[in-house]
Scaffold this motif. Structure first.
Motif, mmCIF file in Angstrom:
data_model
loop_
_atom_site.group_PDB
_atom_site.id
_atom_site.type_symbol
_atom_site.label_atom_id
_atom_site.label_comp_id
_atom_site.label_asym_id
_atom_site.label_seq_id
_atom_site.Cartn_x
_atom_site.Cartn_y
_atom_site.Cartn_z
ATOM 1 N N PHE A 268 0.842 -1.196 0.000
ATOM 2 C CA PHE A 268 0.000 0.000 0.000
ATOM 3 C C PHE A 268 0.876 1.243 0.000
ATOM 4 O O PHE A 268 2.063 1.182 0.351
ATOM 5 C CB PHE A 268 -0.939 0.018 1.216
ATOM 6 C CG PHE A 268 -0.245 0.093 2.549
ATOM 7 C CD1 PHE A 268 0.173 1.322 3.070
ATOM 8 C CD2 PHE A 268 -0.014 -1.056 3.307
ATOM 9 C CE1 PHE A 268 0.823 1.392 4.296
ATOM 10 C CE2 PHE A 268 0.625 -0.988 4.535
ATOM 11 C CZ PHE A 268 1.049 0.245 5.031
ATOM 12 N N GLU A 269 0.291 2.355 -0.394
ATOM 13 C CA GLU A 269 0.939 3.662 -0.311
ATOM 14 C C GLU A 269 -0.016 4.620 0.390
ATOM 15 O O GLU A 269 -1.229 4.593 0.132
ATOM 16 C CB GLU A 269 1.283 4.193 -1.711
ATOM 17 C CG GLU A 269 2.458 3.498 -2.375
ATOM 18 C CD GLU A 269 3.805 3.765 -1.691
ATOM 19 O OE1 GLU A 269 3.959 4.857 -1.094
ATOM 20 O OE2 GLU A 269 4.685 2.888 -1.749
ATOM 21 N N LEU A 270 0.521 5.437 1.278
ATOM 22 C CA LEU A 270 -0.286 6.419 1.996
ATOM 23 C C LEU A 270 -0.362 7.722 1.200
ATOM 24 O O LEU A 270 0.620 8.133 0.591
ATOM 25 C CB LEU A 270 0.317 6.695 3.377
ATOM 26 C CG LEU A 270 0.496 5.483 4.300
ATOM 27 C CD1 LEU A 270 1.102 5.914 5.638
ATOM 28 C CD2 LEU A 270 -0.830 4.761 4.536
ATOM 29 N N THR A 271 -1.525 8.360 1.227
ATOM 30 C CA THR A 271 -1.693 9.629 0.506
ATOM 31 C C THR A 271 -1.805 10.780 1.515
ATOM 32 O O THR A 271 -2.475 10.644 2.541
ATOM 33 C CB THR A 271 -2.961 9.619 -0.377
ATOM 34 O OG1 THR A 271 -4.113 9.730 0.466
ATOM 35 C CG2 THR A 271 -3.056 8.340 -1.191
ATOM 36 N N PRO A 272 -1.173 11.926 1.226
ATOM 37 C CA PRO A 272 -1.211 13.052 2.165
ATOM 38 C C PRO A 272 -2.515 13.850 2.117
ATOM 39 O O PRO A 272 -2.808 14.616 3.019
ATOM 40 C CB PRO A 272 -0.039 13.925 1.714
ATOM 41 C CG PRO A 272 0.109 13.623 0.255
ATOM 42 C CD PRO A 272 -0.290 12.195 0.075
#
Length: 591
Positions: free
Chosen positions: A553-557
């Motif tokens: 997964f990748e976190l979004t700001p």
């Protein structure tokens, strides 16, 4: 007694059956709740109808109404418009100026009524590009804009009331009542044409499922009235003589609940998730025996099964939990709330269980704009409630499951079609059945269960089907995860974009004395935050088969929002747009 065949029959029926309810419609003005009786509601609607006829409104003219919040004026305009044989076209206030321009031109609106200065600003930006639009009126008093009160003055003279009666008599139940432009997760909004019969039949066929005490129930309305779910419920309230109080705004709902003490509200799952998270956060701040009791009650609630299915010992414990803990939840929601109706998206089973345990049952239903909207709904009475389902199909509506699992619906609630789009109408309605685009199944007791959106399911490169909504709903049970979108169409594994719950991440970091920075960008790149969210994902992954687990997964700001373009006005993911926004993160995951 008035026979209800057209939408404007509802207030007349209410007046006859309940002798004019003093607080039929209630809005807050300058800090004071202002009540409108059924009698005044009808009188003002007729005044609006007379004014519209003097303004040369013809049958089948389109009048747009755009309101930031629900209010009494909206309903008076609605009945006033419909009685002339014209159509009320409600528009979401949060859409872009481009969509305003498209909708106003597509429907050919001759007049537009707006709630406030911000909506007026947007309309004024594109007004010169909408040649059919003669005038814009506002509900609030705004300098330089005509006010809706001008119509109330224009219609004071009752000499043309006979014309209004003629127009009413010439409106049939099969006539078009409204065009509702769906928010759409892709492309331009579609104009759903709903007749008086579509919505009236849906109200009457849903009425038997909602346990109201006629003439003695109070509701709080705050979901967007431009959406058919809330609009249909408001006609249902009128049918049952329910007093309707309009919430000031989403931000003030907590205050309004305490002021009004409603018996019923409608909600969407996202809102219920936030209510639960807030309660949970308060419980987590407790210490000692109070904290232990709180989490004991939560654990009990999460195991809830209706109709005493868990046995006498469980029911005995539940009685204690309700007295000591859950009664405080109810008090926080006004004290009288004994029913919440949920629609628009799938509700997490844990919320269904825990709120029912707290004696604030959530009646989850299912439907679409194109079905006016209700297809099925749960009902606590007569064993008509089952956790994890959207209830049984309402009377008068037929549902069958296609070979590929798609839910097909037939009945008087199915739309007339999409406005000016025969091709899309023919695609959606085949052999009399509306193709919902949802995948579902019936259990052996006749309860309908939705498993996913047909268009949103995808295959990995290994040929395994992934149903993203189920995974997303499960992952959002974590307090660290505010929003999530599962990706991986044609890829070797499923992955996800995750928007953390930034407020909770800050609380967690503060509690553990971890420096995670102050900005969202710093938080999503902090290794401790990433590791902690990985723990949550790993734990929730255990509920799925190996091929369904979120591998990366990748976190979004960004905080995903309607304004930011991530979500539709009904808080559904705009998957195509979110994918475009995070193309670099997608490449990072799969390249």
């Amino acid at each position: 007694m008035t026979s209800i065949t057209r939408l404007f029959d509802f207030p007349y029926y209410q007046q006859e059956k309940f002798n004019s309810i003093p607080d039929a419609l209630v809005s807050k003005q300058n800090g004071v709740w202002v009540k409108t009786s059924t009698q005044e509601y009808i009188a003002k609607a007729n005044t609006i109808s007379r004014a519209l006829l003097k303004m040369d409104i013809q049958k089948n003219d389109k009048i747009a109404v755009i309101s930031t919040n629900n209010r009494t004026e909206w309903h008076i305009m609605d009945i006033g418009i419909l009685q002339t044989g014209a159509q009320n076209v409600p528009i979401y206030p949060t859409i872009s100026e481009d969509d305003y321009e498209y909708i106003l031109n597509h429907c050919g609106a001759t007049y537009c009524f707006v709630s406030d200065a911000e909506v007026l600003r947007k309309v004024n930006l594109i007004k010169h590009k909408v040649p059919n639009l003669k005038e814009v009126f506002s509900f609030d008093t705004i300098e330089g804009c005509k006010n809706w009160n001008e119509l109330l003055t224009l219609g004071e003279d009752q000499s043309n009331q006979d014309q209004v009666e003629d127009r009413k008599n010439n409106v049939t139940t099969e006539d078009l009542a409204t065009i509702i432009y769906t928010s759409g997760t892709t492309g331009r909004p579609k104009g759903v044409m709903l007749s008086h019969k579509n919505i009236v039949s849906n109200v009457l066929n849903s009425a038997t499922r909602i346990p109201f005490s006629p003439g003695e129930t109070r509701s709080l309305s705050f979901l967007p009235i431009c959406h058919i779910f809330e609009r249909m419920i408001l006609y249902l309230y009128q049918y049952y003589g329910v007093s309707v109080y309009f919430g000031e705004s989403i931000e003030k709902i907590s205050d309004n609940l305490k002021e009004i003490k409603p018996n019923v509200i409608t909600a969407v799952p996202r809102l219920l998730e936030k209510v639960y998270d807030k309660i949970y956060a308060k419980g987590a701040e407790l210490t000692g025996i109070k904290r232990a009791l709180f989490f004991w009650a939560i654990d009990l609630g999460l195991r809830y099964e209706p109709y005493g299915a868990n046995g006498a010992w469980y029911e005995f414990q539940l009685k204690i939990a309700r007295k000591l803990i859950f009664s405080k939840w109810k008090e926080g929601l006004g004290g009288n709330l004994d029913l919440m109706v949920s629609g628009s998206a799938a509700l997490q089973s844990r919320l269904s269980r825990v709120f029912a345990a707290a004696e604030i049952p959530v009646m989850e239903g299912y439907g679409l704009t194109e079905t006016s909207p209700v297809i099925s709904v749960n009902d606590m009475r007569n064993k008509g409630f089952k956790v994890g389902t959207v209830g049984k199909v309402i009377d008068g509506v037929e549902v069958k499951i296609a070979e590929d699992g798609e839910i097909l619906c037939k009945g008087p609630n199915v739309m007339m079609g999409y406005y000016k789009d025969e091709e899309k109408t023919a695609e959606a309605i085949q052999n009399g059945y509306f193709h919902t685009g949802d995948i579902g199944e019936f259990d052996k007791e006749g309860f309908l269960k939705i498993t996913d959106r047909k268009k949103e399911m995808f295959k990995t490169s290994g040929g395994k089907y992934i149903a993203p909504q189920i995974i997303e709903n499960t992952m959002k049970q974590s307090r660290f995860i505010e929003q999530i979108m599962v990706i991986g169409d044609g890829q070797k594994m499923p992955a996800a974009f995750i928007q953390p719950n930034f407020d909770f991440v800050k609380e967690w970091a503060s509690l553990h004395k971890i420096d995670i920075g102050t900005t969202n960008e710093e938080m999503v790149s902090n290794t401790k935050v990433i590791e902690r969210i990985q723990e949550e994902v790993n734990e929730l992954n255990e509920k799925f088969g190996n091929w369904e687990k979120i591998k990366r997964f990748e976190l979004t700001p960004d905080a995903w929002s309607i304004e930011g373009g991530h979500l539709t006005p009904t808080l559904k993911l705009k998957r195509k747009i979110v994918m475009e926004m995070y193309k670099k993160l997608f490449d990072k995951i799969y390249n």
